[in-house]
Scaffold this motif. Structure first.
Motif, PDB file in Angstrom:
ATOM      1  N   ALA A  85       0.831  -1.210   0.000  1.00 29.91           N
ATOM      2  CA  ALA A  85       0.000   0.000   0.000  1.00 29.91           C
ATOM      3  C   ALA A  85       0.865   1.260   0.000  1.00 29.91           C
ATOM      4  O   ALA A  85       0.560   2.233  -0.699  1.00 29.91           O
ATOM      5  CB  ALA A  85      -0.935   0.002   1.204  1.00 29.91           C
ATOM      6  N   LEU A  86       1.941   1.245   0.765  1.00 30.70           N
ATOM      7  CA  LEU A  86       2.839   2.400   0.805  1.00 30.70           C
ATOM      8  C   LEU A  86       3.505   2.608  -0.546  1.00 30.70           C
ATOM      9  O   LEU A  86       3.628   3.747  -1.019  1.00 30.70           O
ATOM     10  CB  LEU A  86       3.888   2.221   1.902  1.00 30.70           C
ATOM     11  CG  LEU A  86       3.357   2.148   3.338  1.00 30.70           C
ATOM     12  CD1 LEU A  86       4.476   1.783   4.296  1.00 30.70           C
ATOM     13  CD2 LEU A  86       2.682   3.438   3.737  1.00 30.70           C
ATOM     14  N   ALA A  87       3.929   1.535  -1.179  1.00 36.33           N
ATOM     15  CA  ALA A  87       4.571   1.641  -2.499  1.00 36.33           C
ATOM     16  C   ALA A  87       3.584   2.165  -3.532  1.00 36.33           C
ATOM     17  O   ALA A  87       3.949   2.983  -4.388  1.00 36.33           O
ATOM     18  CB  ALA A  87       5.111   0.278  -2.918  1.00 36.33           C
ATOM     19  N   ARG A  88       2.343   1.734  -3.437  1.00 35.25           N
ATOM     20  CA  ARG A  88       1.308   2.172  -4.375  1.00 35.25           C
ATOM     21  C   ARG A  88       1.067   3.677  -4.269  1.00 35.25           C
ATOM     22  O   ARG A  88       0.867   4.354  -5.268  1.00 35.25           O
ATOM     23  CB  ARG A  88       0.014   1.400  -4.080  1.00 35.25           C
ATOM     24  CG  ARG A  88      -1.162   1.781  -4.953  1.00 35.25           C
ATOM     25  CD  ARG A  88      -2.476   1.244  -4.404  1.00 35.25           C
ATOM     26  NE  ARG A  88      -2.757   1.871  -3.122  1.00 35.25           N
ATOM     27  CZ  ARG A  88      -3.228   1.239  -2.056  1.00 35.25           C
ATOM     28  NH1 ARG A  88      -3.469  -0.046  -2.098  1.00 35.25           N
ATOM     29  NH2 ARG A  88      -3.459   1.880  -0.935  1.00 35.25           N
ATOM     30  N   ASP A  89       1.097   4.217  -3.044  1.00 38.29           N
ATOM     31  CA  ASP A  89       0.730   5.615  -2.821  1.00 38.29           C
ATOM     32  C   ASP A  89       1.921   6.558  -2.670  1.00 38.29           C
ATOM     33  O   ASP A  89       1.736   7.754  -2.472  1.00 38.29           O
ATOM     34  CB  ASP A  89      -0.160   5.709  -1.577  1.00 38.29           C
ATOM     35  CG  ASP A  89      -1.465   4.957  -1.757  1.00 38.29           C
ATOM     36  OD1 ASP A  89      -1.884   4.746  -2.909  1.00 38.29           O
ATOM     37  OD2 ASP A  89      -2.064   4.576  -0.737  1.00 38.29           O
ATOM     38  N   ALA A  91       4.140   8.072  -4.551  1.00 37.84           N
ATOM     39  CA  ALA A  91       4.356   9.211  -5.453  1.00 37.84           C
ATOM     40  C   ALA A  91       3.326  10.323  -5.284  1.00 37.84           C
ATOM     41  O   ALA A  91       3.542  11.421  -5.786  1.00 37.84           O
ATOM     42  CB  ALA A  91       4.359   8.729  -6.898  1.00 37.84           C
ATOM     43  N   GLU A  92       2.243  10.074  -4.608  1.00 34.78           N
ATOM     44  CA  GLU A  92       1.203  11.095  -4.424  1.00 34.78           C
ATOM     45  C   GLU A  92       1.095  11.423  -2.933  1.00 34.78           C
ATOM     46  O   GLU A  92       0.502  10.663  -2.169  1.00 34.78           O
ATOM     47  CB  GLU A  92      -0.130  10.582  -4.956  1.00 34.78           C
ATOM     48  CG  GLU A  92      -1.163  11.674  -5.027  1.00 34.78           C
ATOM     49  CD  GLU A  92      -2.445  11.173  -5.649  1.00 34.78           C
ATOM     50  OE1 GLU A  92      -3.495  11.719  -5.286  1.00 34.78           O
ATOM     51  OE2 GLU A  92      -2.407  10.249  -6.468  1.00 34.78           O
ATOM     52  N   ARG A  95      -2.250  10.974  -0.971  1.00 38.42           N
ATOM     53  CA  ARG A  95      -2.625   9.573  -0.755  1.00 38.42           C
ATOM     54  C   ARG A  95      -1.686   8.887   0.218  1.00 38.42           C
ATOM     55  O   ARG A  95      -2.107   8.082   1.043  1.00 38.42           O
ATOM     56  CB  ARG A  95      -2.646   8.815  -2.084  1.00 38.42           C
ATOM     57  CG  ARG A  95      -3.862   9.182  -2.931  1.00 38.42           C
ATOM     58  CD  ARG A  95      -3.919   8.409  -4.201  1.00 38.42           C
ATOM     59  NE  ARG A  95      -3.999   6.976  -3.924  1.00 38.42           N
ATOM     60  CZ  ARG A  95      -3.929   6.056  -4.862  1.00 38.42           C
ATOM     61  NH1 ARG A  95      -3.767   6.389  -6.116  1.00 38.42           N
ATOM     62  NH2 ARG A  95      -4.007   4.781  -4.547  1.00 38.42           N
ATOM     63  N   MET A  96      -0.391   9.195   0.124  1.00 39.03           N
ATOM     64  CA  MET A  96       0.580   8.582   1.022  1.00 39.03           C
ATOM     65  C   MET A  96       0.305   8.978   2.465  1.00 39.03           C
ATOM     66  O   MET A  96       0.312   8.132   3.362  1.00 39.03           O
ATOM     67  CB  MET A  96       1.997   8.998   0.617  1.00 39.03           C
ATOM     68  CG  MET A  96       3.077   8.400   1.497  1.00 39.03           C
ATOM     69  SD  MET A  96       3.141   6.605   1.369  1.00 39.03           S
ATOM     70  CE  MET A  96       4.598   6.296   2.329  1.00 39.03           C
ATOM     71  N   ASN A  97       0.064  10.268   2.706  1.00 39.55           N
ATOM     72  CA  ASN A  97      -0.250  10.718   4.064  1.00 39.55           C
ATOM     73  C   ASN A  97      -1.535  10.078   4.571  1.00 39.55           C
ATOM     74  O   ASN A  97      -1.628   9.686   5.739  1.00 39.55           O
ATOM     75  CB  ASN A  97      -0.314  12.235   4.124  1.00 39.55           C
ATOM     76  CG  ASN A  97       1.047  12.868   4.019  1.00 39.55           C
ATOM     77  OD1 ASN A  97       2.017  12.371   4.585  1.00 39.55           O
ATOM     78  ND2 ASN A  97       1.147  13.960   3.287  1.00 39.55           N
TER      79      ASN A  97
END
Length: 141
Positions: A85-89, A91-92, A95-97
């Motif tokens: 999930a962290l890798a997926r988000d 770059a944005e 979404r990462m936060n």
């Protein structure tokens, strides 16, 4: 006083209509080759709902290789879906936060939480991400 039937007995009419249960009380369920309980619906499968251990995605491997040595080591070993999930988000930032907040703070109230080692890794990642990417906006994202 009318005679009553003992509880939980079935009449022959109901017994014919009911499908046979794959295993009865007192007998162990079938066991798959790996030792887990085999599913009666699909021979050779198991009742364990966890997906089989698989290799991390390319994005997860890249994320782990770009982080400082050892960061997220326990998390990747014990909770690989969190690293995915962290890798997926990554770059944005918004979404990462949001993903970091979601995994660190229990909004449902019924979670047991992470082991301390994993919690510390995720909190460290959250602080580092804020330094690397920049501060949150007024909305918190």
């Amino acid at each position: 006083m009318p005679a009553s039937r003992p509880p939980f007995t079935e009449s022959p009419r109901h017994a014919e209509a009911a499908p046979a249960h794959p295993h009865r009380i007192g007998t162990p369920p079938p066991v798959a080759a790996d030792g887990r309980a085999a599913s009666a619906e699909r021979p050779g499968t198991t009742d364990d709902r966890r997906p089989p251990a698989s290799r991390p995605s390319m994005a997860a491997r890249e994320l782990l290789s770009n982080l400082p040595d050892g960061m997220l080591q326990a998390t990747s070993e014990r909770f690989p879906h969190i690293v995915e999930a962290l890798a997926r988000d990554w770059a944005e930032p918004s979404r990462m936060n949001a993903t970091l907040d979601q995994v660190l703070f229990d909004a449902r109230g019924n979670r047991s939480g992470f082991p301390l080692e994993v919690l510390l890794e995720l909190a460290e990642l959250r602080a580092c991400y804020a330094r690397w990417v920049g501060p949150r906006t007024q909305q918190g994202r």
